[in-house]
Design a protein around this motif. Structure first.
Motif, PDB file in Angstrom:
ATOM      1  N   ALA A 264       0.824  -1.209   0.000  1.00 16.48           N
ATOM      2  CA  ALA A 264       0.000   0.000   0.000  1.00 16.48           C
ATOM      3  C   ALA A 264       0.858   1.259   0.000  1.00 16.48           C
ATOM      4  N   HIS A 265       1.979   1.205   0.717  1.00 15.49           N
ATOM      5  CA  HIS A 265       2.897   2.351   0.726  1.00 15.49           C
ATOM      6  C   HIS A 265       3.476   2.591  -0.665  1.00 15.49           C
ATOM      7  N   GLN A 266       3.835   1.511  -1.360  1.00 14.66           N
ATOM      8  CA  GLN A 266       4.394   1.652  -2.698  1.00 14.66           C
ATOM      9  C   GLN A 266       3.378   2.270  -3.660  1.00 14.66           C
ATOM     10  N   VAL A 267       2.124   1.858  -3.539  1.00  7.83           N
ATOM     11  CA  VAL A 267       1.067   2.442  -4.368  1.00  7.83           C
ATOM     12  C   VAL A 267       0.914   3.932  -4.057  1.00  7.83           C
ATOM     13  N   THR A 268       0.862   4.258  -2.772  1.00  7.16           N
ATOM     14  CA  THR A 268       0.706   5.656  -2.365  1.00  7.16           C
ATOM     15  C   THR A 268       1.893   6.500  -2.799  1.00  7.16           C
ATOM     16  N   LEU A 271       1.802   7.193  -6.555  1.00  9.67           N
ATOM     17  CA  LEU A 271       0.836   8.234  -6.892  1.00  9.67           C
ATOM     18  C   LEU A 271       1.351   9.603  -6.470  1.00  9.67           C
ATOM     19  N   TYR A 272       1.967   9.680  -5.299  1.00 10.63           N
ATOM     20  CA  TYR A 272       2.536  10.951  -4.832  1.00 10.63           C
ATOM     21  C   TYR A 272       3.604  11.454  -5.799  1.00 10.63           C
ATOM     22  N   SER A 273       4.463  10.540  -6.256  1.00 17.66           N
ATOM     23  CA  SER A 273       5.521  10.932  -7.182  1.00 17.66           C
ATOM     24  C   SER A 273       4.925  11.493  -8.468  1.00 17.66           C
ATOM     25  N   PHE A 274       3.849  10.874  -8.947  1.00 19.04           N
ATOM     26  CA  PHE A 274       3.223  11.361 -10.183  1.00 19.04           C
ATOM     27  C   PHE A 274       2.572  12.726  -9.971  1.00 19.04           C
ATOM     28  N   LEU A 275       1.862  12.889  -8.855  1.00 18.40           N
ATOM     29  CA  LEU A 275       1.174  14.156  -8.587  1.00 18.40           C
ATOM     30  C   LEU A 275       2.157  15.313  -8.443  1.00 18.40           C
ATOM     31  N   THR A 276       3.317  15.032  -7.898  1.00 21.78           N
ATOM     32  CA  THR A 276       4.267  16.119  -7.657  1.00 21.78           C
ATOM     33  C   THR A 276       4.989  16.568  -8.925  1.00 21.78           C
ATOM     34  N   VAL A 341      -5.210  -4.443   0.036  1.00 19.59           N
ATOM     35  CA  VAL A 341      -4.383  -3.277  -0.280  1.00 19.59           C
ATOM     36  C   VAL A 341      -5.271  -2.097  -0.660  1.00 19.59           C
ATOM     37  N   GLN A 342      -6.359  -2.360  -1.377  1.00 24.58           N
ATOM     38  CA  GLN A 342      -7.287  -1.290  -1.734  1.00 24.58           C
ATOM     39  C   GLN A 342      -7.845  -0.593  -0.493  1.00 24.58           C
ATOM     40  N   ARG A 343      -8.196  -1.382   0.516  1.00 20.89           N
ATOM     41  CA  ARG A 343      -8.732  -0.781   1.750  1.00 20.89           C
ATOM     42  C   ARG A 343      -7.681   0.082   2.439  1.00 20.89           C
ATOM     43  N   LEU A 344      -6.434  -0.358   2.420  1.00 18.86           N
ATOM     44  CA  LEU A 344      -5.376   0.418   3.063  1.00 18.86           C
ATOM     45  C   LEU A 344      -5.147   1.753   2.350  1.00 18.86           C
ATOM     46  N   VAL A 345      -5.056   1.718   1.024  1.00 20.87           N
ATOM     47  CA  VAL A 345      -4.737   2.959   0.304  1.00 20.87           C
ATOM     48  C   VAL A 345      -5.894   3.950   0.343  1.00 20.87           C
ATOM     49  N   MET A 346      -7.101   3.489   0.603  1.00 19.19           N
ATOM     50  CA  MET A 346      -8.209   4.431   0.761  1.00 19.19           C
ATOM     51  C   MET A 346      -7.942   5.375   1.928  1.00 19.19           C
ATOM     52  N   HIS A 347      -7.246   4.893   2.949  1.00 17.59           N
ATOM     53  CA  HIS A 347      -6.877   5.737   4.093  1.00 17.59           C
ATOM     54  C   HIS A 347      -5.689   6.630   3.754  1.00 17.59           C
ATOM     55  N   SER A 348      -4.654   6.051   3.160  1.00 13.90           N
ATOM     56  CA  SER A 348      -3.437   6.831   2.887  1.00 13.90           C
ATOM     57  C   SER A 348      -3.666   7.894   1.823  1.00 13.90           C
ATOM     58  N   VAL A 350      -6.216   9.798   1.585  1.00 18.84           N
ATOM     59  CA  VAL A 350      -6.749  10.979   2.268  1.00 18.84           C
ATOM     60  C   VAL A 350      -5.608  11.804   2.856  1.00 18.84           C
ATOM     61  N   VAL A 351      -4.647  11.124   3.494  1.00 21.61           N
ATOM     62  CA  VAL A 351      -3.483  11.832   4.026  1.00 21.61           C
ATOM     63  C   VAL A 351      -2.710  12.499   2.897  1.00 21.61           C
ATOM     64  N   LEU A 352      -2.572  11.781   1.786  1.00 24.21           N
ATOM     65  CA  LEU A 352      -1.858  12.322   0.632  1.00 24.21           C
ATOM     66  C   LEU A 352      -2.519  13.597   0.120  1.00 24.21           C
ATOM     67  N   ALA A 353      -3.843  13.586   0.030  1.00 21.94           N
ATOM     68  CA  ALA A 353      -4.560  14.777  -0.418  1.00 21.94           C
ATOM     69  C   ALA A 353      -4.350  15.943   0.549  1.00 21.94           C
ATOM     70  N   ALA A 354      -4.304  15.639   1.846  1.00 23.67           N
ATOM     71  CA  ALA A 354      -4.172  16.688   2.859  1.00 23.67           C
ATOM     72  C   ALA A 354      -2.797  17.348   2.829  1.00 23.67           C
ATOM     73  N   ILE A 355      -1.758  16.610   2.410  1.00 25.49           N
ATOM     74  CA  ILE A 355      -0.408  17.179   2.458  1.00 25.49           C
ATOM     75  C   ILE A 355      -0.019  17.876   1.153  1.00 25.49           C
TER      76      ILE A 355
END
Length: 440
Positions: A264-268, A271-276, A341-348, A350-355
């Motif tokens: 889940a961390h790798q997925v998050t 996505l963070y790397s792409f957004l940035t 893994v889908q359930r985990l990234v649904m939480h992360s 949200v944190v990603l959007a907030a930061i």
């Protein structure tokens, strides 16, 4: 204050082509992965391992682009066009020289470096094969970094965009020919990558040589200029190393939280790397414009660029965050078919959007200070930030056991990492000590 100014136009005219250039690289990696993924799990694992090693090397050498952009932009702003091209020429010579040395070391030490990861023997063999072939393209890749920095410093981001897109399309064609057509597997992927880097280098060097001849500028590099480029880039290497250290430490902690949390961390993180990329393209535009304004002696203009870039960064962050929250169920299914893994990234997510607003502040101010040539401060601040981040990660590793809470706290610690960077960057930006005018 006007809603649309000339500074906004300048920022976006540089940032949008840069964004297209940056995005083309991960799309190429995805294409490589797709081709090798149909060959087998072992070459795919070898590609992932070899790609990580190559990414660390090129990441530490990104100073060739950043420092060249700043120096060239300063000299261009000061009206010293010939000196601007000389700085770029010397940076390219440094990149080629450094690339030859690193390529030789990589080909020689590939088995040792791969062994540090502890892979299975067949995966290690695939990774070594990949690295020893792709090393041939490393000198070309580092020349491309420096030449891209030269063009960005000259306020030209369209040429690197066109070359990057064209060469990456050619790379995909070579992948299809060498991997599928000739059945070369991971060796074909490495050959295609090295060939694409060589082609990109030839095109960019041809463009720059033509421009240098138009100015009557000699093509022989200056040893003194190469030394100056290496010296200026040293602080950026340290700054980049601190970032890689924190990112690697985050992955180590995620590994200790269990395989599901790591996935889940790798997925998050992907996505963070792409957004940035959107934020990084704005930061690179700041590098070019800030250097140009300060080279021309315009401290007020440099402050205006910083203020407008921060505004655009906030807009980008708000849009990215809102879209991410809205589409996160779809994104979770896109990245993985594993329900846990889908359930985990649904939480992360949200944190990603907030930061994202915090990330926007960090990326923009980082670009401002790099453009100003304030790299010594960035390196020393990076050491402070890493020292702040490690205790946060240690707390997560000690108190968390995986699952949604562990993943959320891991990314909350990353938010702390961004907050420490934001603090150091904001304090520096407010002092005005980075406003050093002249050709540099």
């Amino acid at each position: 204050m006007a809603l649309w100014t000339r500074t906004d136009r300048d920022l976006l005219s540089l940032a949008l082509p840069t964004f297209a250039t940056l995005v083309s690289e991960p799309l190429l990696v995805m294409a490589d992965t797709a081709f090798i993924g149909h060959v087998g799990a072992v070459p795919l694992a070898g590609l992932g391992l070899g790609g990580n090693v190559l990414g660390v090397i090129t990441g530490l050498c990104v100073f060739l682009a950043y420092s060249t952009t700043s120096v060239v932009a300063h000299r261009l702003g000061a009206g010293r066009d010939r000196a601007a091209y000389e700085a770029g020429r010397d940076g390219m010579a440094l990149g080629g020289t450094l690339g030859v040395v690193l390529a030789a070391l990589l080909a020689w030490l590939a088995p040792t470096v791969v062994g540090w990861y502890g892979p299975a023997s067949d995966v290690a063999a695939a990774a070594v094969t990949y690295l020893r072939i792709v090393a041939a393209g490393l000198p070309f890749q580092l020349v491309v970094l420096a030449s891209t920095g030269l063009l960005r410093g000259l306020q030209d981001t369209r040429t690197p965009m066109a070359v990057a897109i064209g060469v990456n399309v050619a790379n995909i064609g070579l992948d299809a020919l060498l991997i599928n057509g000739l059945g070369l597997g991971i060796a074909g992927s490495a050959t295609a990558t090295a060939a694409a880097q060589g082609l990109s280098c030839i095109v960019l060097v041809a463009v720059i040589v033509r421009r240098c001849r138009g100015l009557g500028l000699g093509l022989r590099p200056s040893p003194r200029g190469m030394g100056a480029a290496a010296s200026a880039g040293g602080w950026l290497v340290l700054r980049t190393a601190t970032l890689w250290f924190s990112l690697t430490a985050t992955t180590v902690v995620a590994t200790g939280l269990g395989s599901l949390t790591l996935a889940a961390h790798q997925v998050t993180n992907s996505l963070y790397s792409f957004l940035t990329f959107a934020l990084d393209s704005l930061a690179i535009a700041c590098q070019a414009l800030i250097g140009h304004r300060l080279g021309a002696g315009g401290t007020a203009g440099a402050r205006t660029v910083m203020a407008r870039a921060l505004g655009w960064g906030c807009v980008q962050a708000a849009v990215l965050g809102l879209v991410l929250v809205a589409v996160r169920p779809w994104l979770a299914r896109l990245f993985t078919s594993d329900a846990a893994v889908q359930r985990l990234v649904m939480h992360s997510f949200v944190v990603l959007a907030a930061i994202m607003p915090l990330a926007a502040l960090v990326f923009v101010l980082d670009g401002v200070l790099i453009g100003a040539g304030d790299t010594r401060y960035l390196a020393l601040a990076g050491l402070f930030v890493a020292a702040c981040h490690l205790p946060m990660l240690a707390a997560v590793a000690h108190w968390c056991t995986g699952g949604p809470a562990g993943l959320v706290w891991l990314w909350t610690a990353y938010a702390g990492f961004l907050a420490a960077r934001a603090l150091t960057l904001t304090l520096r930006a407010r002092t005005g000590r980075w406003l050093r005018t002249g050709a540099g």
